[in-house]
Design a protein around this motif. Structure first.
Motif, PDB file in Angstrom:
ATOM      1  N   MET A 186       0.842  -1.206   0.000  1.00  0.00           N
ATOM      2  CA  MET A 186       0.000   0.000   0.000  1.00  0.00           C
ATOM      3  C   MET A 186       0.876   1.255   0.000  1.00  0.00           C
ATOM      4  O   MET A 186       1.968   1.246   0.545  1.00  0.00           O
ATOM      5  CB  MET A 186      -0.899  -0.009   1.253  1.00  0.00           C
ATOM      6  N   ASN A 187       0.389   2.283  -0.649  1.00  0.00           N
ATOM      7  CA  ASN A 187       1.097   3.564  -0.691  1.00  0.00           C
ATOM      8  C   ASN A 187       1.501   3.999   0.715  1.00  0.00           C
ATOM      9  O   ASN A 187       0.689   4.039   1.631  1.00  0.00           O
ATOM     10  CB  ASN A 187       0.128   4.597  -1.286  1.00  0.00           C
ATOM     11  N   ASN A 235      -7.072   0.544  -3.459  1.00  0.00           N
ATOM     12  CA  ASN A 235      -8.261  -0.180  -3.903  1.00  0.00           C
ATOM     13  C   ASN A 235      -7.899  -1.544  -4.499  1.00  0.00           C
ATOM     14  O   ASN A 235      -8.611  -2.532  -4.288  1.00  0.00           O
ATOM     15  CB  ASN A 235      -9.040   0.671  -4.913  1.00  0.00           C
ATOM     16  N   LEU A 236      -6.801  -1.578  -5.238  1.00  0.00           N
ATOM     17  CA  LEU A 236      -6.365  -2.841  -5.844  1.00  0.00           C
ATOM     18  C   LEU A 236      -6.050  -3.873  -4.764  1.00  0.00           C
ATOM     19  O   LEU A 236      -6.360  -5.056  -4.897  1.00  0.00           O
ATOM     20  CB  LEU A 236      -5.136  -2.594  -6.731  1.00  0.00           C
ATOM     21  N   SER A 243     -10.049  -1.528 -14.182  1.00  0.00           N
ATOM     22  CA  SER A 243      -8.655  -1.439 -13.724  1.00  0.00           C
ATOM     23  C   SER A 243      -8.358  -2.496 -12.659  1.00  0.00           C
ATOM     24  O   SER A 243      -7.263  -3.068 -12.617  1.00  0.00           O
ATOM     25  CB  SER A 243      -8.381  -0.036 -13.172  1.00  0.00           C
ATOM     26  N   LEU A 244      -9.341  -2.744 -11.795  1.00  0.00           N
ATOM     27  CA  LEU A 244      -9.156  -3.796 -10.781  1.00  0.00           C
ATOM     28  C   LEU A 244      -8.958  -5.146 -11.458  1.00  0.00           C
ATOM     29  O   LEU A 244      -8.101  -5.943 -11.070  1.00  0.00           O
ATOM     30  CB  LEU A 244     -10.375  -3.857  -9.847  1.00  0.00           C
ATOM     31  N   GLU A 245      -9.741  -5.403 -12.509  1.00  0.00           N
ATOM     32  CA  GLU A 245      -9.615  -6.686 -13.216  1.00  0.00           C
ATOM     33  C   GLU A 245      -8.270  -6.793 -13.931  1.00  0.00           C
ATOM     34  O   GLU A 245      -7.658  -7.859 -13.979  1.00  0.00           O
ATOM     35  CB  GLU A 245     -10.753  -6.848 -14.236  1.00  0.00           C
ATOM     36  N   GLY A 258     -14.050  -5.941  -5.429  1.00  0.00           N
ATOM     37  CA  GLY A 258     -14.355  -5.821  -6.855  1.00  0.00           C
ATOM     38  C   GLY A 258     -15.137  -4.567  -7.166  1.00  0.00           C
ATOM     39  O   GLY A 258     -15.305  -3.699  -6.301  1.00  0.00           O
ATOM     40  N   GLY A 259     -15.603  -4.466  -8.415  1.00  0.00           N
ATOM     41  CA  GLY A 259     -16.380  -3.315  -8.847  1.00  0.00           C
ATOM     42  C   GLY A 259     -17.732  -3.751  -9.389  1.00  0.00           C
ATOM     43  O   GLY A 259     -17.863  -4.832  -9.957  1.00  0.00           O
TER      44      GLY A 259
END
Lengths: 326, 326
Positions: free
Chosen positions: B1-2, B249-250, B216-218, B255-256
């Motif tokens: 994580m950032n 988020n990743l 983007s998640l996928e 999911g989305g």
């Protein structure tokens, strides 16, 4: 005061009895609105109550007080809609059954929702029949127990929990305006403030053409409205102050205030745009009477109850839509 | 994580810092709706937040973290409107000044309200200009501090207080759906649930034509939306996931999910009729994705954030009015 009126202690007991059944509704405030008005405006939003109006508080509490045998006989009441919804819901939850005597011009949405909760509806003509006669006929023929919208000690104690919550959340109120039909919520609120916050002045707020309580307070006795009139405020279009609640209101209220239908429609828009809430017309009469200047709010804290939000989108648009300013 | 992402502890600190400034918004529930859905649906109603949207939480908290000298230089940000309102309000409260870079097709009501709070607006063309370039030009020319809508540790910590309150009020959530534009509220909610309620699955909810985060998640990397498209959800019409929030988020999201504009309009009506609330289109994407069946609610408890209620009555009617079913 009427000896079988609810006391402050009984309203506190009702709060305990209703815990977990009714919602503790939020008190809404908007800093921009306060800045514009020069005072604090508080909205006790009973539109978020179960069945969309405060009425279930009194209805459920009255049903709690009945014996199992009485509940099995079922209940009956007059209602324009919100008490019908509350009573139908309460009857379903407590294993009873409800018959509702509703005016033939009641909101179709309220009638449909009442039926959907399992209650039976008997209609009557507002101008030619007396709802009390229809209810009396049903009680004598069926043995059902009457649970009136306001004229009962337990109904009053349940309704009083609205003001009790408001007082707990906002202790320093200068005034409280209560939309007033039969006068039950008004009387119950006045009982709470008289004991819990004597400096809070409680006002009955009514539609301008249905200001029977305001005129009755001035005359010191119950005066009826002329028949044949209408208002958009279907929930509080009552013919005359209730005989049970009026003595309480006469003793405790600071007075009555009114709002025209145009004021009410503007208040619905105001509540939508500034408070993001859906309020039915009868629910904003107090707000309308603050906005039209009948109660001083400058440098004061003034609360009103948004009594319900039971209105279809199409009806809301017809009443509050910007094209309908008159 | 950032490494400069907000932590759970920092979100808890933000809650303390924001106490008395932002409202603790209600979590709404409707027994009839639950019965129909066969599960519990909870709405965290940030439409009742100060300035009508959750954004003030992050904006104010970021301004709290600046030095007096930095606040005196003023702040600048991109916003479609709700962050603009929150930042303008926060700047006014903390003795700073705000410039907002807004798309030329932003909601006129949001622009007017932002100006009314004392902020200056600079517009740009969504299809031919990049908001980041305009903001960068202003920061370099004026020395103003950028307070982005999501890509900042303090903004994220402030936004996270929405999920923290929800978790305190409703500890047993199976899933939480968050309307997702830049991804700040989504990331902050995921951080809160990962620590405070690991069994709660957090989903980004997006308009069907702006599902950049879902895709983007996928893909495991940031993918932009095609340009030239539009949605009624003006508040979350973002071109690409934010570089700061996307890694969070990743790592943390389940999911989305998506909703069409027609689903969104139906959800606005649903929120009006069953919950008596005014929600703007971008605020109900999560609700719409529950109602259109993308997240299982049967026998589960599912929450979504109603992120804002900043919409004029006329626009609400045009979008949610029953005549506009398509």
């Amino acid at each position: 005061m009427n000896e079988n009126s609810a006391t402050f202690d009984e309203i506190q007991s009702a709060q305990t009895a209703l815990s977990g059944v009714t919602a503790r509704t939020p008190v809404l405030e908007n800093a921009e609105v306060n800045a514009r008005l020069g005072g604090r405006l508080l909205l006790k939003a009973e539109s978020f109550q179960r069945t969309g109006a405060f009425k279930i508080r009194g209805a459920y509490h009255r049903l709690q007080s009945l014996t199992a045998e009485e509940r099995a006989r079922g209940v009956v009441s007059y209602s324009s809609g919100n008490h019908a919804l509350g009573l139908a819901q309460a009857a379903g939850m407590l294993g009873s059954s409800a018959v509702l005597v509703m005016p033939s011009d009641a909101s179709p949405a309220k009638m449909n929702a009442t039926r959907a909760l399992g209650a039976r509806i008997v209609t009557f003509d507002r101008d030619t029949e007396n709802s009390a006669d229809v209810v009396a006929r049903i009680t004598s023929q069926s043995g059902r127990i009457e649970v009136p919208p306001s004229g009962n000690k337990h109904v009053l104690a349940g309704a009083g929990t609205v003001a009790l919550e408001l007082l707990e959340d906002s202790p320093a109120l200068d005034a409280m305006l209560v939309p007033c039909g039969g006068g039950g919520l008004t009387a119950a609120s006045a009982i709470v403030m008289a004991e819990g916050s004597p400096q809070t002045r409680v006002f009955a707020a009514e539609p301008a053409l249905f200001d029977d309580t305001r005129r009755s307070l001035e005359a010191g006795k119950r005066i009826a409205n002329p028949t044949g009139q209408r208002t958009v405020c279907d929930a509080i279009m009552t013919p005359i102050p209730n005989a049970f609640t009026f003595p309480i209101n006469l003793e405790l209220l600071a007075g009555g205030v009114t709002a025209s239908d145009a004021d009410v429609r503007a208040a619905m828009r105001f509540a939508f745009e500034y408070f993001k809430i859906v309020a039915e017309p009868g629910a904003v009469v107090g707000l309308a009477a603050i906005l039209n200047g009948q109660v001083e709010i400058k440098n004061k804290t003034v609360a009103t109850v948004i009594t319900g939000g039971n209105i279809e989108l199409s009806r809301f648009m017809a009443l509050a839509g910007a094209d309908n300013d008159t």
